[in-house]
Design an enzyme around this catalytic site. Structure first.
Site, PDB file in Angstrom:
ATOM      1  N   GLY A 215       7.593  15.189   0.627  1.00 48.41           N
ATOM      2  CA  GLY A 215       6.864  15.339  -0.638  1.00 48.41           C
ATOM      3  C   GLY A 215       7.744  15.576  -1.842  1.00 48.41           C
TER       4      GLY A 215
ATOM      5  N   VAL B 212       9.419  11.223   2.168  1.00 48.91           N
ATOM      6  CA  VAL B 212       9.985  12.252   3.049  1.00 48.91           C
ATOM      7  C   VAL B 212       9.924  13.594   2.341  1.00 48.91           C
ATOM      8  CG1 VAL B 212      12.017  13.018   4.327  1.00 48.91           C
ATOM      9  CG2 VAL B 212      11.542  10.576   4.129  1.00 48.91           C
TER      10      VAL B 212
ATOM     11  N   GLY C  99       0.775  17.455  -1.116  1.00 50.60           N
ATOM     12  CA  GLY C  99      -0.055  17.871  -2.251  1.00 50.60           C
ATOM     13  C   GLY C  99       0.188  16.967  -3.451  1.00 50.60           C
TER      14      GLY C  99
ATOM     15  N   THR D  48      -5.185  11.418  -3.702  1.00 52.07           N
ATOM     16  CA  THR D  48      -4.470  12.670  -3.985  1.00 52.07           C
ATOM     17  C   THR D  48      -3.208  12.397  -4.798  1.00 52.07           C
ATOM     18  OG1 THR D  48      -5.277  13.535  -1.885  1.00 52.07           O
ATOM     19  CG2 THR D  48      -3.410  14.689  -2.876  1.00 52.07           C
TER      20      THR D  48
ATOM     21  N   ASP E  82       3.613  11.543  11.864  1.00 54.60           N
ATOM     22  CA  ASP E  82       4.018  11.583  10.453  1.00 54.60           C
ATOM     23  C   ASP E  82       5.441  12.158  10.331  1.00 54.60           C
ATOM     24  OD1 ASP E  82       3.216  11.663   7.442  1.00 54.60           O
ATOM     25  OD2 ASP E  82       3.908  13.690   7.867  1.00 54.60           O
TER      26      ASP E  82
ATOM     27  N   GLY F 104      -6.017  18.796   1.214  1.00 53.00           N
ATOM     28  CA  GLY F 104      -5.323  17.545   0.843  1.00 53.00           C
ATOM     29  C   GLY F 104      -3.943  17.401   1.456  1.00 53.00           C
TER      30      GLY F 104
ATOM     31  N   LYS G 194       9.083  10.301   9.025  1.00 51.85           N
ATOM     32  CA  LYS G 194      10.027  10.859   8.043  1.00 51.85           C
ATOM     33  C   LYS G 194      11.403  11.041   8.664  1.00 51.85           C
ATOM     34  CE  LYS G 194       6.185  13.293   5.848  1.00 51.85           C
ATOM     35  NZ  LYS G 194       5.425  14.544   5.863  1.00 51.85           N
TER      36      LYS G 194
HETATM   37  P1  NAP Z   1      -5.638   9.114  -0.331  1.00 52.62           P
HETATM   38  O1  NAP Z   1      -6.004  10.355  -1.061  1.00 52.62           O
HETATM   39  O2  NAP Z   1      -6.394   8.755   0.882  1.00 52.62           O
HETATM   40  O3  NAP Z   1      -5.709   7.898  -1.375  1.00 52.62           O
HETATM   41  C1  NAP Z   1      -5.571   6.575  -0.983  1.00 52.62           C
HETATM   42  C2  NAP Z   1      -5.982   5.677  -2.141  1.00 52.62           C
HETATM   43  O4  NAP Z   1      -5.813   4.329  -1.735  1.00 52.62           O
HETATM   44  C3  NAP Z   1      -7.446   5.854  -2.558  1.00 52.62           C
HETATM   45  O5  NAP Z   1      -7.543   5.829  -3.945  1.00 52.62           O
HETATM   46  C4  NAP Z   1      -8.136   4.620  -1.966  1.00 52.62           C
HETATM   47  O6  NAP Z   1      -9.198   4.125  -2.760  1.00 52.62           O
HETATM   48  C5  NAP Z   1      -7.010   3.603  -2.003  1.00 52.62           C
HETATM   49  N1  NAP Z   1      -7.190   2.611  -0.948  1.00 52.62           N
HETATM   50  C6  NAP Z   1      -7.174   2.808   0.389  1.00 52.62           C
HETATM   51  N2  NAP Z   1      -7.379   1.633   1.019  1.00 52.62           N
HETATM   52  C7  NAP Z   1      -7.517   0.711   0.067  1.00 52.62           C
HETATM   53  C8  NAP Z   1      -7.770  -0.684   0.078  1.00 52.62           C
HETATM   54  N3  NAP Z   1      -7.914  -1.343   1.223  1.00 52.62           N
HETATM   55  N4  NAP Z   1      -7.849  -1.335  -1.102  1.00 52.62           N
HETATM   56  C9  NAP Z   1      -7.727  -0.658  -2.263  1.00 52.62           C
HETATM   57  N5  NAP Z   1      -7.492   0.667  -2.344  1.00 52.62           N
HETATM   58  C10 NAP Z   1      -7.383   1.325  -1.187  1.00 52.62           C
HETATM   59  O7  NAP Z   1      -4.105   9.138   0.091  1.00 52.62           O
HETATM   60  P2  NAP Z   1      -2.941  10.024  -0.527  1.00 52.62           P
HETATM   61  O8  NAP Z   1      -2.937  11.352   0.139  1.00 52.62           O
HETATM   62  O9  NAP Z   1      -2.954   9.939  -1.997  1.00 52.62           O
HETATM   63  O10 NAP Z   1      -1.656   9.258   0.070  1.00 52.62           O
HETATM   64  C11 NAP Z   1      -1.167   8.066  -0.485  1.00 52.62           C
HETATM   65  C12 NAP Z   1       0.181   7.758   0.139  1.00 52.62           C
HETATM   66  O11 NAP Z   1       1.078   8.816  -0.125  1.00 52.62           O
HETATM   67  C13 NAP Z   1       0.157   7.612   1.670  1.00 52.62           C
HETATM   68  O12 NAP Z   1       1.097   6.664   2.041  1.00 52.62           O
HETATM   69  C14 NAP Z   1       0.591   8.987   2.156  1.00 52.62           C
HETATM   70  O13 NAP Z   1       1.191   8.964   3.422  1.00 52.62           O
HETATM   71  C15 NAP Z   1       1.611   9.330   1.094  1.00 52.62           C
HETATM   72  N6  NAP Z   1       1.877  10.748   0.900  1.00 52.62           N
HETATM   73  C16 NAP Z   1       0.835  11.608   0.705  1.00 52.62           C
HETATM   74  C17 NAP Z   1       1.119  12.949   0.480  1.00 52.62           C
HETATM   75  C18 NAP Z   1       0.018  13.951   0.246  1.00 52.62           C
HETATM   76  O14 NAP Z   1       0.326  15.128   0.083  1.00 52.62           O
HETATM   77  N7  NAP Z   1      -1.246  13.551   0.201  1.00 52.62           N
HETATM   78  C19 NAP Z   1       2.441  13.384   0.463  1.00 52.62           C
HETATM   79  C20 NAP Z   1       3.474  12.467   0.657  1.00 52.62           C
HETATM   80  C21 NAP Z   1       3.168  11.152   0.875  1.00 52.62           C
HETATM   81  P3  NAP Z   1     -10.583   4.931  -2.959  1.00 52.62           P
HETATM   82  O15 NAP Z   1     -10.199   6.215  -3.592  1.00 52.62           O
HETATM   83  O16 NAP Z   1     -11.373   4.075  -3.858  1.00 52.62           O
HETATM   84  O17 NAP Z   1     -11.164   5.104  -1.594  1.00 52.62           O
HETATM   85  N1  HSE Z   2       0.349  14.769   5.796  1.00 52.90           N
HETATM   86  C1  HSE Z   2       1.664  14.999   5.312  1.00 52.90           C
HETATM   87  C2  HSE Z   2       2.054  16.424   5.651  1.00 52.90           C
HETATM   88  C3  HSE Z   2       1.679  14.779   3.822  1.00 52.90           C
HETATM   89  O1  HSE Z   2       1.205  17.188   6.077  1.00 52.90           O
HETATM   90  O2  HSE Z   2       3.223  16.767   5.524  1.00 52.90           O
HETATM   91  C4  HSE Z   2       3.044  14.717   3.273  1.00 52.90           C
HETATM   92  O3  HSE Z   2       3.791  13.697   3.800  1.00 52.90           O
END
Ligand code: NAP
Ligand code: HSE
Length: 435
Positions: A136, A134, A308, A14, A203, A189, A207
């Site tokens: 987003g 923290v 997001g 994402t 989570d 997402g 933060k």
């Molecule tokens: P995600 O959609 O699950 O994406 C994770 C990515 O990491 C995928 O591309 C996955 O590869 C790759 N990956 C996972 N394990 C791996 C491994 N062992 N070796 C190589 N690649 C690996 O996660 P996300 O939502 O983008 O979140 C990423 C980070 O941002 C996390 O720390 C999350 O807490 C943080 N975050 C997310 C949001 C949000 O809104 N989603 C907001 C703030 C912070 P594949 O695609 O090939 O499986």
């Molecule tokens: N899963 C987290 C949330 C993503 O719902 O706020 C952003 O950190």
């Protein structure tokens, strides 16, 4: 214009794909603001063949993401994999060891290993940045550590998890069940890979611990955060809260308490009743909002998208722009050696008004036993609502609001009722936020 800043992007989910789209879409503007173009040189994820809706053909692919840091064509490593340990942590340590700047959105890793990584970055003379970790897209870390840096903070609290806020506000609007709304949040997402982290408050606790360290200049202490999630909240709690003039929100709260010249740090994540007139009551959907109270600035409210692809990418790329400008900053707003060890606050003496939901059999004597336990513990009851039974012999919901009093008294009353035949399920306690 100066040479491009070469970055390696680990994780193409994402957030990772959001970062690619943002850097490609706003390339020219970003280059003007950063003083040099931002160039993605290398990317990595688990599955090279996955269609991610972005064109990866122009970027080098690294099979083993932990090796990205060793590449000569990389100045900044952007970790968007997730997980407190495992490959994300190995990559983070490698990056700093190779003198590369590290940008991450990984609150779990920073909450558990942030001090170690920040110290290593200081020793290596490189940068560690985690604005996206923290809230987003909300620049709250920058806001506290730069814009409001002159203040002593008294309290920082707010809505730190978009998934929980989406679930609670959607349950409120639609009357839908918890599980259905959670499935929607995952589809959209917002939720973490393991949604338990969202709904059980972990989570938000990650933060909060990060924010508290920055706001109070305290050594980050994730284990000191008291955590209760939203998984036990039922439609009836939402209806009772509404009848009483409140909405339910998962609130993370951090506060410095001073008694007899000694300071301690209170950190708690818990669902709260929020008066409908409070600014946080109007924060709906996956939005996050943080209130920070400083001794000279007064109250600041930060509000925006907490999750997001777009909003989170916005915060990640802002950190990259800082690095391109040569602004390394201190990860926790001051060098790690300046952070103080502040003991965890005792909570029993805290004063509050509690909402307590009991699930009880509908028979004579039940109410008397509950109110006797309250009387014995010195808890004064402000109001009590009992919903009529659905069927003969079935359970009923009893919702109570207490007058302000010490939390220890409520705990004592509930301890007295523990195991009683008058309760069909463990009671649920939520504190009420003041205006
Ligand atoms: P995600 O959609 O699950 O994406 C994770 C990515 O990491 C995928 O591309 C996955 O590869 C790759 N990956 C996972 N394990 C791996 C491994 N062992 N070796 C190589 N690649 C690996 O996660 P996300 O939502 O983008 O979140 C990423 C980070 O941002 C996390 O720390 C999350 O807490 C943080 N975050 C997310 C949001 C949000 O809104 N989603 C907001 C703030 C912070 P594949 O695609 O090939 O499986
Ligand atoms: N899963 C987290 C949330 C993503 O719902 O706020 C952003 O950190």
């Amino acid at each position: 214009m100066a040479e491009p800043l070469n970055i390696a992007l680990a994780g193409l989910g994402t957030v990772g794909t959001g970062v690619i789209r943002l850097i490609e879409t706003n390339a020219e503007l970003i280059a003007r603001r950063a003083g040099r173009p931002i160039r993605i040189s290398t990317v990595s994820a688990r599955d090279r063949s996955k269609d991610r809706g972005v064109n990866l053909s122009q970027y080098a692919w690294e099979d083993d993401l932990t090796q990205m840091a060793a590449r000569d064509d990389v100045e900044v490593v952007v970790e968007l994999v997730g997980g407190s340990d495992g490959p994300a942590l190995t990559l983070a340590r490698n990056s700093i060891a190779h003198g590369k700047a590290l940008v991450t959105a990984n609150k779990a890793m920073i909450a558990h290993h942030g001090l170690e990584l920040a110290e290593a970055a200081e020793r290596a003379g490189s940068a560690l940045k985690f604005e996206a970790a923290v809230a987003g897209g909300i620049p709250v870390i920058k806001g506290l550590s730069e814009g409001a840096a002159a203040n002593a903070f008294e309290r920082v609290y707010g809505i730190l998890n978009g998934t929980c806020n989406y679930i609670l506000s959607t349950m409120e609007d639609s009357g839908a069940d918890f599980a259905d709304v959670l499935a929607d949040a995952q589809r959209l997402g917002y939720a973490e890979a393991d949604p338990t982290f969202d709904i059980e408050g972990i989570d938000a606790a990650h933060k909060l611990a990060i924010l508290a360290a920055i706001a109070f200049g305290a050594r980050l202490d994730f284990d000191a955060v008291e955590v209760t999630g939203i998984s036990r909240i039922i439609a009836s709690d939402i209806a009772q809260a509404r009848a009483l003039g409140y909405v339910i929100r998962l609130i993370g709260m951090a506060e410095i308490e001073t008694a007899a010249g000694e300071s301690s740090l209170f950190q708690r994540v818990q669902p709260h009743l929020v008066p409908t007139g409070h600014p946080l009551a109007h924060v709906d959907g996956p939005t996050n909002a943080i209130v920070a109270e400083g001794n000279f600035m007064g109250r600041l409210l930060f509000q925006g998208a907490g999750a997001g692809d777009g909003p989170t990418a916005s915060a990640v790329v802002a950190d990259i722009i800082d690095i391109a400008r040569g602004e390394k900053g201190a990860a926790f707003s001051m060098p790690v050696g300046e952070l103080e060890t502040v003991p965890q606050a005792e909570t029993g003496h805290r004063l509050g008004r509690a909402y307590i939901r009991f699930t009880v059999p509908d028979r004579p004597g039940v109410l008397a036993e509950i109110t006797a336990a309250m009387r014995d513990a010195g808890v004064s009851i402000e109001s009590l609502i009992q919903r009529g039974r659905a069927e003969e012999g079935g359970d009923v919901i009893l919702a109570m609001v207490t007058h302000e009093g010490p939390e220890s008294a409520v705990n004592d009353a509930l301890r007295q009722l523990d195991g009683s035949q008058s309760l069909s399920a463990a009671p649920l306690v939520m504190y009420i936020i003041g205006e």
